[in-house]
Enzyme design. Structure first.
Site: not given
Ligand code: MSP
Length: 639
Positions: A19, A22, A127, A130, A145, A148, A297, A300
């Site tokens: 999304h 990401h 969690c 996380c 959490c 979340h 935030k 999903k």
């Molecule tokens: N797999 C772990 C990261 C491991 S790194 C060694 C993870 N994955 S994630 O898919 O949940 O998130 C990846 C990135 O997307 C993170 O930097 C997270 O902060 C970012 N984002 C996910 N949702 C977000 C927002 N709503 N806004 C900005 N970034 C956010 O965590």
């Protein structure tokens, strides 16, 4: 300043399709990577996917496929998306890659050699989303959490522990000696406070889970998903393998770009693992803020995500890249809304940039036959452009891309003011004013050419199109030479024309956007038609039937999968495979009636063919089978 620049994004979990939250980290990493390449540095840009852990295992189970199948599917989507978004990563690491396992193992062996691992029993509030533990204080009385908003679970097992507590002083010393190692400053302070509060040893293996990297010398354990994931930053460079040339060239990382939710993992655990292993530490971890929707935030689990596909298809990848880079103050939270997107699209892209380019090129075509006059040294624009380039570079180096863009748009405002003042459209009517007209248009075209260089890291496609329109394709486009005023000799001509960003009507387009299925709730007008409804004909395309279970057994080597033979009143029973073995015993199912989707294409699960699907309600991934009231005969349609 080193001439190498190694930038990384977090690796993304594969339990969800990407999304906007990401793609943000990767788009921003791409902006910095492109900027640094244009500045002449040797850049290595890494992104990838985090494919192990409980979340992925559960998500795959919910979908009745293997974790590897789920990972492959989501990775395919990431590859497509990075291509459409013009992402220029040098490598894409997957934690299921054998080369990654080599790196993880090498790192763990060094940690073990430093005597930083020990076996101990462990319980804590966990969690699953996380994949991390929280203290009583962090989860509060409601035991939720903090990221979340979901209940945490008490989790207990014998694990290998990393002696993190040993590293408290060394970490604090590292922070003190390197004030730029965590940015922005507010995040630095947050991490320092956390570490000053004391560090507990960290459990770094799991026995309750199979989907992970086997722990070296402890075959019953898999590596804790964060130790596994963080190692990607060096495993991708060949650390631990025979071919570690990239590691030697690019490690330590110049910057790990991460969201603020995963700061602790990157600023506490990761440097401590590296210290233990005797490896150099990253220069900077930058923790950016969150994209919010409905004041939460975007995520999903909160159900408020905006998917990027529609916006890219409708407005182009560059428009989305620009919005992400410009709207958010890098480091802070920001709201994503369709209105904000459309307003910025119109004001900054269609008006300020698109209009300026089209006005100046149209005038040049009309009054100078498309010939580009040499840019004069006079007038306010040469100095304004030079100041902009300096400010822009300063902001890009300081991780302030929003301010870098602000300075470029201030230059466009200067250009606009200059045109209003000089009125070239009037000069064009007066033959005697021809030299003046050429000077004004020459100055304006040169300002646009420099703009095309400065927008390149954020809007590469638009930058190239603008340079073509300006007939500047063959001129240098690096930051040093490309931004020098007066690169043009005066014998150039304009290239193909075309609007860069057609203007949109905000209200009409808001309605259009509200109809897409990923619209954030806050943007959906109350009267929006419920267009996700389907017709009765469409529903009847799915053939649901009553099935009588005549045989059931667990699939060998699988904890979750059950093989079931069901009589659907159509002759010999059909074979189904379903992820229900953790909640149902085979014996309890035989003789029961269930609901089956009878017209699904067959699929193989762990090598066993499934010729249909049974219906179950899913509560956090746990299946609750649907049983009919009474004993309708096998094959009875359900509608
Ligand atoms: N797999 C772990 C990261 C491991 S790194 C060694 C993870 N994955 S994630 O898919 O949940 O998130 C990846 C990135 O997307 C993170 O930097 C997270 O902060 C970012 N984002 C996910 N949702 C977000 C927002 N709503 N806004 C900005 N970034 C956010 O965590």
């Amino acid at each position: 300043m080193s001439d190498t620049y190694y930038i990384t994004t977090p690796i993304y979990y594969v339990n969800d399709m990407p999304h906007v939250g990401h793609i943000y980290t990767t788009v921003m990493a791409d902006v910095f990577a492109r900027y640094q390449r244009m500045s002449g540095r040797r850049v290595y840009f890494l992104t990838g996917t985090d494919e192990h852990g409980q979340n992925v295992e559960r998500a795959a189970r919910r979908q009745g496929i293997t974790p590897q199948e789920l990972a492959d599917r989501v990775v395919g989507r990431y590859h497509e998306l990075w291509k459409t978004l013009s992402i220029t990563h040098d490598d894409f690491i997957r934690t299921t890659d054998p080369r990654h396992h080599v790196g993880v193992e090498a790192l763990i062996r060094r940690i073990a050699a430093a005597d930083d691992l020990e076996m101990a029993s462990h319980g804590g509030w966990y969690c699953a989303s996380c994949e991390g533990f929280y203290t009583e204080k962090e989860i509060g009385d409601a035991k939720l959490c903090p990221t979340h908003d979901k209940p945490v679970e008490w989790h207990e097992e014998e694990n290998l522990f990393f002696k993190l507590s040993r590293y408290q002083d060394r970490l604090l010393e590292w922070y003190r000696a390197n004030p730029g190692c965590i940015q922005p400053e507010s995040r630095y302070n947050e991490v320092v406070r956390f570490v000053e509060g004391g560090l507990k040893d960290l459990s770094v293996s799991r026995v309750s889970l199979r989907w992970g990297v086997p722990f070296p010398d402890h075959p019953d354990h898999v590596v804790y998903v964060w130790l596994d994931a963080l190692s990607n930053y060096i495993s991708a460079l060949g650390f631990g393998s025979d071919d570690a040339g990239l590691y030697d060239t690019f490690w330590p990382a110049t910057v790990h770009l991460v969201g603020k939710d995963i700061l602790r993992f990157h600023c506490v655990y990761w440097p401590a693992f590296l210290m233990s292993a005797g490896l150099p530490l990253p220069e900077t971890v930058f923790g950016h803020g969150w994209w919010m929707a409905d004041e939460k935030k975007m995520s999903k689990s909160l159900g408020n995500v905006v998917r990027p596909e529609y916006l890219i298809a409708r407005f182009g990848a560059d428009a989305l890249r620009y919005f992400l880079a410009r709207e958010m103050t890098f480091g802070q939270d920001s709201s994503f809304s369709d209105r904000a997107f459309l307003e910025r699209y119109n004001s900054d892209l269609a008006n300020a940039l698109g209009n300026a380019a089209s006005r100046v090129t149209v005038m040049t075509r009309r009054s100078l036959d498309g010939r580009v006059p040499p840019p004069p040294a006079e007038g306010p624009l040469p100095a304004a452009a030079a100041e902009t380039v300096t400010a822009y570079r300063h902001h890009m180096e300081a991780f302030e891309p929003h301010r870098a863009l602000e300075s470029v748009w201030a230059l466009l405002a200067d250009l606009d003011g200059y045109l209003q003042e000089q009125q070239p459209w009037k000069l064009a009517k007066d033959e005697a004013a021809r030299p003046r007209l050429e000077a004004v248009l020459g100055s304006a075209l040169e300002t646009l050419r420099i703009t095309s260089i400065l927008i390149e890291p954020v809007m590469p496609t638009t930058a190239a199109a603008l340079r073509t329109q300006l007939g500047a394709d063959d001129l240098p486009a690096d930051l040093d030479r490309g931004t020098a005023w007066s690169l043009r000799s005066g014998d150039g001509t304009l290239g193909d024309a075309g609007p860069l960003f057609p203007r949109v009507d905000v209200d009409t387009t808001m309605k259009e956007l509200a109809m897409r299925d990923d619209a954030p709730k806050a943007d959906t007008p109350a009267e929006a038609p419920a267009d996700d409804r389907i017709s009765i004909e469409k529903f009847f395309e799915t053939q649901l039937k009553i099935g009588l279970v005549v045989e059931a057994e667990r699939v060998p080597n699988s904890k979750k999968l059950m093989r079931i033979m069901v009589d659907l009143g159509e002759g010999p029973p059909r074979q189904l495979v379903a992820g229900i073995a953790e909640r149902y015993a085979a014996d309890d199912l035989v003789g029961r009636r269930i609901v089956v989707v009878a017209n699904l294409k067959p699929a193989k699960l762990m090598g066993v063919e499934s010729q249909g699907m049974l219906l179950a309600a899913s509560v956090d991934g746990d299946p609750y089978l649907l049983f009919p009231d009474g004993d309708p005969p096998p094959g009875t349609p359900v509608r």
